[in-house]
Design an enzyme around this catalytic site. Structure first.
Site, PDB file in Angstrom:
ATOM      1  N   TYR A 124       0.620   5.811  13.494  1.00 29.47           N
ATOM      2  CA  TYR A 124       1.822   6.054  12.590  1.00 29.47           C
ATOM      3  C   TYR A 124       1.633   7.377  11.962  1.00 29.47           C
ATOM      4  CZ  TYR A 124      -1.220   4.816   8.793  1.00 29.47           C
ATOM      5  OH  TYR A 124      -2.353   4.790   8.060  1.00 29.47           O
ATOM      6  N   ILE A 177       3.837  -3.448   4.197  1.00 24.99           N
ATOM      7  CA  ILE A 177       5.176  -3.624   3.459  1.00 24.99           C
ATOM      8  C   ILE A 177       6.331  -4.368   4.559  1.00 24.99           C
ATOM      9  CG2 ILE A 177       4.869  -1.552   2.063  1.00 24.99           C
ATOM     10  CD1 ILE A 177       6.202   0.266   4.226  1.00 24.99           C
ATOM     11  N   TYR A 191       7.476   0.143  -1.603  1.00 26.05           N
ATOM     12  CA  TYR A 191       6.665  -0.095  -2.334  1.00 26.05           C
ATOM     13  C   TYR A 191       7.548  -0.329  -3.903  1.00 26.05           C
ATOM     14  CZ  TYR A 191       2.921   1.492   0.453  1.00 26.05           C
ATOM     15  OH  TYR A 191       1.973   1.425   1.620  1.00 26.05           O
ATOM     16  N   PHE A 243       2.351  11.653   3.690  1.00 22.67           N
ATOM     17  CA  PHE A 243       1.258  11.004   2.742  1.00 22.67           C
ATOM     18  C   PHE A 243       0.217  10.185   3.747  1.00 22.67           C
ATOM     19  CE2 PHE A 243       5.182   8.181   3.275  1.00 22.67           C
ATOM     20  CZ  PHE A 243       4.704   7.197   3.675  1.00 22.67           C
ATOM     21  N   ASP A 244       0.322   9.960   4.887  1.00 28.23           N
ATOM     22  CA  ASP A 244      -0.644   9.495   5.639  1.00 28.23           C
ATOM     23  C   ASP A 244      -0.474   9.390   7.145  1.00 28.23           C
ATOM     24  OD1 ASP A 244      -2.928   7.953   6.013  1.00 28.23           O
ATOM     25  OD2 ASP A 244      -2.062   6.021   5.440  1.00 28.23           O
ATOM     26  N   PHE A 285       8.795   6.686   8.757  1.00 25.84           N
ATOM     27  CA  PHE A 285       7.519   6.405   9.690  1.00 25.84           C
ATOM     28  C   PHE A 285       7.927   6.751  11.062  1.00 25.84           C
ATOM     29  CE2 PHE A 285       6.613   3.610   5.961  1.00 25.84           C
ATOM     30  CZ  PHE A 285       5.375   4.127   5.593  1.00 25.84           C
TER      31      PHE A 285
END
Length: 281
Positions: A74, A104, A130, A84-85, A146
């Site tokens: 991902y 999530i 979130y 962010f990741d 994503f």
């Protein structure tokens, strides 16, 4: 020896996004939504508000479902394109069980729509992400995007408690006892310093199960002859070979002793472990 299941609140795959301006029935500009580089009719919006588009299909792949453990790649971005990741940056897939609330809600729902080998883009509203929480790189009430790949579905190992009926019990000088259920491959013996991948289930003498890697759908990695595990495991692993199944009876002195493991294992408890040595590296 107890391995706890780690709950995570998800991170997840890289795409560059733009904003698509929608229009109202009056023709005036409406609320902006993240766009994906697909035809509009390829993007599905679910009742929960999740939007997703499958970017690479695999018609012959196995369909993921609730309860499956999967390995995924991902990259996650915000709607402004900020990443962010990304698991790809670490060159390591991420594993979780669908529907176990380990990630999530947008992930639990989204991956259940995919087949093994497929890629997709998820657009996840904050209610499935979130929410109002400030996650540092992810501001409160963020829509998350994503780009994901369902790399592999990991099916449960077909475990039933081992029966030593009719088989010999071997007793060592240390007091450790074991029963060989299946001998495995004698040509691939465990040697000190190797890393062993082990499936196991642990029981008290009254039959109470206190830990089970089979239920978590993941093995534990242990150094053969090394520390980090109870003495009974340290003594047993060098006696095993790849594929070997054993039922091990471990005296308290080689387990958790007089202290036990509060809330899990009583003081001075003899333990039983069903062990399978899956891999050696």
């Amino acid at each position: 020896m107890k391995v706890s299941n780690i709950l995570i609140a998800a991170s997840v795959c890289l795409i560059t996004t733009v904003s698509a301006e929608t229009t109202t029935t009056t023709g005036k500009p409406g609320k902006k939504k993240p766009a994906v580089a697909q035809k509009n009719n390829d993007t599905i919006t679910t009742k929960s508000g999740l939007r997703y588009v499958i970017t690479k299909k695999n018609p012959t792949g196995t369909q993921a479902k609730k309860g499956d453990k999967i390995e995924a790649h991902y990259t996650g971005t915000l709607t402004n394109g900020k990443k962010f990741d990304s698991s790809r940056d670490r060159n390591q897939t991420f594993g979780f069980v669908i529907g176990n609330q380990e990630v999530i809600a947008g992930w639990d729902e989204g991956f259940a729509y995919l087949k093994e080998g497929e890629t997709a883009t998820f657009i996840i509203p904050d209610s499935l992400g979130y929410g109002a929480r400030d996650m540092g790189d992810i501001p409160p009430h963020s829509t998350l995007i994503f780009d994901v790949e369902l790399v592999k579905i990991v099916k449960p190992y077909p475990y039933e408690p081992f029966s030593g009926k009719g088989k010999d019990t071997i007793t060592l000088a240390s007091g450790l006892k074991y029963i060989v259920i299946e001998p495995g491959d004698p040509a691939v013996k465990a040697t000190t310093g190797q890393m062993a991948s082990v499936h196991y289930a642990g029981y008290l003498m009254d039959g109470t199960m206190f830990d089970n890697s089979f239920q978590r759908l993941e093995t534990i990695s242990v150094e053969v002859g090394g520390g980090g595990v109870i003495l009974g495991w340290q003594a047993m692993l060098p006696l095993m070979c790849k594929g070997m199944k054993v039922r091990v009876i471990i005296p308290a002195a080689m387990a958790y002793g007089a202290k036990g493991y509060p809330g899990v294992i009583p003081p001075n408890a003899t333990l039983i472990f069903d062990m399978i040595l899956m891999e050696l590296k």
